[in-house]
Design a protein around this motif. Structure first.
Motif, PDB file in Angstrom:
ATOM      1  N   MET A  20      52.293  40.230  10.275  1.00  0.00           N
ATOM      2  CA  MET A  20      51.410  40.078   9.722  1.00  0.00           C
ATOM      3  C   MET A  20      51.657  39.531   8.056  1.00  0.00           C
ATOM      4  O   MET A  20      50.910  38.620   7.595  1.00  0.00           O
ATOM      5  CB  MET A  20      50.679  41.202   9.310  1.00  0.00           C
ATOM      6  N   VAL A  21      52.991  39.851   7.537  1.00  0.00           N
ATOM      7  CA  VAL A  21      53.259  39.213   6.165  1.00  0.00           C
ATOM      8  C   VAL A  21      53.466  37.955   6.666  1.00  0.00           C
ATOM      9  O   VAL A  21      53.011  37.067   5.617  1.00  0.00           O
ATOM     10  CB  VAL A  21      54.540  39.928   5.866  1.00  0.00           C
ATOM     11  N   PHE A  22      53.898  37.404   7.417  1.00  0.00           N
ATOM     12  CA  PHE A  22      54.269  35.775   7.484  1.00  0.00           C
ATOM     13  C   PHE A  22      53.014  35.276   7.847  1.00  0.00           C
ATOM     14  O   PHE A  22      52.693  34.253   7.195  1.00  0.00           O
ATOM     15  CB  PHE A  22      55.582  35.689   8.832  1.00  0.00           C
ATOM     16  N   PHE A  23      51.978  35.855   8.631  1.00  0.00           N
ATOM     17  CA  PHE A  23      50.728  35.201   8.978  1.00  0.00           C
ATOM     18  C   PHE A  23      49.970  34.997   7.444  1.00  0.00           C
ATOM     19  O   PHE A  23      49.384  34.043   7.376  1.00  0.00           O
ATOM     20  CB  PHE A  23      50.135  36.019   9.912  1.00  0.00           C
ATOM     21  N   SER A  24      49.914  36.188   6.769  1.00  0.00           N
ATOM     22  CA  SER A  24      49.354  36.079   5.578  1.00  0.00           C
ATOM     23  C   SER A  24      50.013  34.931   4.303  1.00  0.00           C
ATOM     24  O   SER A  24      49.180  34.369   3.892  1.00  0.00           O
ATOM     25  CB  SER A  24      49.365  37.448   4.921  1.00  0.00           C
ATOM     26  N   ILE A  25      51.272  34.816   4.739  1.00  0.00           N
ATOM     27  CA  ILE A  25      51.617  33.945   3.668  1.00  0.00           C
ATOM     28  C   ILE A  25      51.319  32.569   4.038  1.00  0.00           C
ATOM     29  O   ILE A  25      50.851  31.623   3.306  1.00  0.00           O
ATOM     30  CB  ILE A  25      53.143  33.955   3.524  1.00  0.00           C
ATOM     31  N   PHE A  26      51.493  32.249   5.585  1.00  0.00           N
ATOM     32  CA  PHE A  26      51.131  31.088   5.987  1.00  0.00           C
ATOM     33  C   PHE A  26      49.458  30.715   5.688  1.00  0.00           C
ATOM     34  O   PHE A  26      49.117  29.524   5.235  1.00  0.00           O
ATOM     35  CB  PHE A  26      51.281  31.039   7.656  1.00  0.00           C
ATOM     36  N   PHE A  27      48.610  31.618   5.840  1.00  0.00           N
ATOM     37  CA  PHE A  27      47.159  31.605   5.558  1.00  0.00           C
ATOM     38  C   PHE A  27      46.959  31.246   4.061  1.00  0.00           C
ATOM     39  O   PHE A  27      46.191  30.360   3.918  1.00  0.00           O
ATOM     40  CB  PHE A  27      46.432  32.854   6.109  1.00  0.00           C
ATOM     41  N   ALA A  28      47.534  31.951   3.263  1.00  0.00           N
ATOM     42  CA  ALA A  28      47.497  31.783   1.945  1.00  0.00           C
ATOM     43  C   ALA A  28      47.902  30.086   1.450  1.00  0.00           C
ATOM     44  O   ALA A  28      47.336  29.630   0.960  1.00  0.00           O
ATOM     45  CB  ALA A  28      48.420  32.590   0.965  1.00  0.00           C
ATOM     46  N   LEU A  29      49.125  29.823   2.210  1.00  0.00           N
ATOM     47  CA  LEU A  29      49.310  28.264   1.989  1.00  0.00           C
ATOM     48  C   LEU A  29      48.371  27.397   2.541  1.00  0.00           C
ATOM     49  O   LEU A  29      48.146  26.239   1.789  1.00  0.00           O
ATOM     50  CB  LEU A  29      50.785  28.057   2.505  1.00  0.00           C
ATOM     51  N   ILE A  30      47.688  27.727   3.450  1.00  0.00           N
ATOM     52  CA  ILE A  30      46.571  26.503   4.029  1.00  0.00           C
ATOM     53  C   ILE A  30      45.356  26.656   3.156  1.00  0.00           C
ATOM     54  O   ILE A  30      44.875  25.648   2.729  1.00  0.00           O
ATOM     55  CB  ILE A  30      46.287  27.130   5.307  1.00  0.00           C
ATOM     56  N   VAL A  31      45.260  27.872   2.500  1.00  0.00           N
ATOM     57  CA  VAL A  31      43.881  27.869   1.710  1.00  0.00           C
ATOM     58  C   VAL A  31      44.256  27.282   0.344  1.00  0.00           C
ATOM     59  O   VAL A  31      43.392  26.490  -0.272  1.00  0.00           O
ATOM     60  CB  VAL A  31      43.650  29.598   1.444  1.00  0.00           C
ATOM     61  N   ILE A  32      45.479  27.301  -0.137  1.00  0.00           N
ATOM     62  CA  ILE A  32      45.913  26.818  -1.292  1.00  0.00           C
ATOM     63  C   ILE A  32      45.819  25.261  -1.302  1.00  0.00           C
ATOM     64  O   ILE A  32      45.276  24.394  -1.779  1.00  0.00           O
ATOM     65  CB  ILE A  32      47.318  27.146  -1.939  1.00  0.00           C
ATOM     66  N   ALA A  33      46.210  24.857  -0.118  1.00  0.00           N
ATOM     67  CA  ALA A  33      46.389  23.177   0.240  1.00  0.00           C
ATOM     68  C   ALA A  33      44.880  22.762   0.362  1.00  0.00           C
ATOM     69  O   ALA A  33      44.566  21.636   0.000  1.00  0.00           O
ATOM     70  CB  ALA A  33      47.013  22.912   1.545  1.00  0.00           C
ATOM     71  N   ALA A  34      43.956  23.546   1.183  1.00  0.00           N
ATOM     72  CA  ALA A  34      42.688  22.979   1.216  1.00  0.00           C
ATOM     73  C   ALA A  34      41.887  22.996   0.021  1.00  0.00           C
ATOM     74  O   ALA A  34      41.084  22.061  -0.337  1.00  0.00           O
ATOM     75  CB  ALA A  34      41.867  24.141   2.264  1.00  0.00           C
ATOM     76  N   GLY A  35      42.174  24.101  -0.857  1.00  0.00           N
ATOM     77  CA  GLY A  35      41.662  23.971  -2.176  1.00  0.00           C
ATOM     78  C   GLY A  35      42.110  22.951  -3.172  1.00  0.00           C
ATOM     79  O   GLY A  35      41.337  22.289  -3.853  1.00  0.00           O
ATOM     80  N   ALA A  36      43.405  22.537  -2.925  1.00  0.00           N
ATOM     81  CA  ALA A  36      43.949  21.347  -3.717  1.00  0.00           C
ATOM     82  C   ALA A  36      43.211  20.247  -3.006  1.00  0.00           C
ATOM     83  O   ALA A  36      42.978  19.133  -4.033  1.00  0.00           O
ATOM     84  CB  ALA A  36      45.578  21.411  -3.458  1.00  0.00           C
ATOM     85  N   ILE A  37      43.067  19.898  -1.950  1.00  0.00           N
ATOM     86  CA  ILE A  37      42.589  18.530  -1.533  1.00  0.00           C
ATOM     87  C   ILE A  37      40.936  18.638  -1.955  1.00  0.00           C
ATOM     88  O   ILE A  37      40.574  17.720  -2.206  1.00  0.00           O
ATOM     89  CB  ILE A  37      42.592  18.391   0.126  1.00  0.00           C
ATOM     90  N   GLY A  38      40.269  19.776  -1.918  1.00  0.00           N
ATOM     91  CA  GLY A  38      38.976  19.867  -2.237  1.00  0.00           C
ATOM     92  C   GLY A  38      38.896  19.383  -3.750  1.00  0.00           C
ATOM     93  O   GLY A  38      37.943  18.707  -4.219  1.00  0.00           O
ATOM     94  N   VAL A  39      39.821  20.081  -4.529  1.00  0.00           N
ATOM     95  CA  VAL A  39      39.688  19.736  -6.028  1.00  0.00           C
ATOM     96  C   VAL A  39      39.963  18.268  -6.251  1.00  0.00           C
ATOM     97  O   VAL A  39      39.492  17.603  -7.078  1.00  0.00           O
ATOM     98  CB  VAL A  39      40.423  20.586  -6.779  1.00  0.00           C
TER      99      VAL A  39
END
Length: 112
Positions: free
Chosen positions: A53-72
């Motif tokens: 779960m820790v590794f999945f949450s880190i991976f999910f957070a990186l995806i959210v950050i990348a999607a936010g950066a692309i959106g911005v």
């Protein structure tokens, strides 16, 4: 006769080793030992789940950050293009303030 005795003896030794190894595999121990083994596996399973779960949450957070950066980035480019006047979000609408309406009347008799 000596060779036959030797073959029988070697054959018995091989059979005994095979039967010992098969009995050791089939009887893992007393029921208490099996229960203790399974009870020891429970914390290991819980630890593996938490680590997953820790590794999945880190991976999910990186995806959210990348999607936010692309959106911005897209928002910034769109804003920059709108300010320069090269890009409009909506279709251009032409406002007609003063227009003459010309009506043409045709007589049916003219076309006959």
């Amino acid at each position: 006769m000596n060779d036959n005795h030797r073959k029988i003896f070697i054959h018995r030794i091989i059979d005994d080793k095979q039967s010992e190894s098969s009995t050791n595999r089939s009887t893992p121990g007393s029921p208490w030992q099996r229960w203790l083994f399974f009870l020891a596996l429970i914390p290991l399973f819980i630890g593996a789940m938490l680590l997953g779960m820790v590794f999945f949450s880190i991976f999910f957070a990186l995806i959210v950050i990348a999607a936010g950066a692309i959106g911005v980035r897209f928002w910034w480019l769109r804003r920059k293009l709108q300010k320069s006047g090269k890009f409009e979000e909506k279709e251009r609408s032409i406002d007609i303030e003063d227009a003459e309406i010309i009506e043409t009347k045709t007589k049916k008799s003219e076309y006959k």
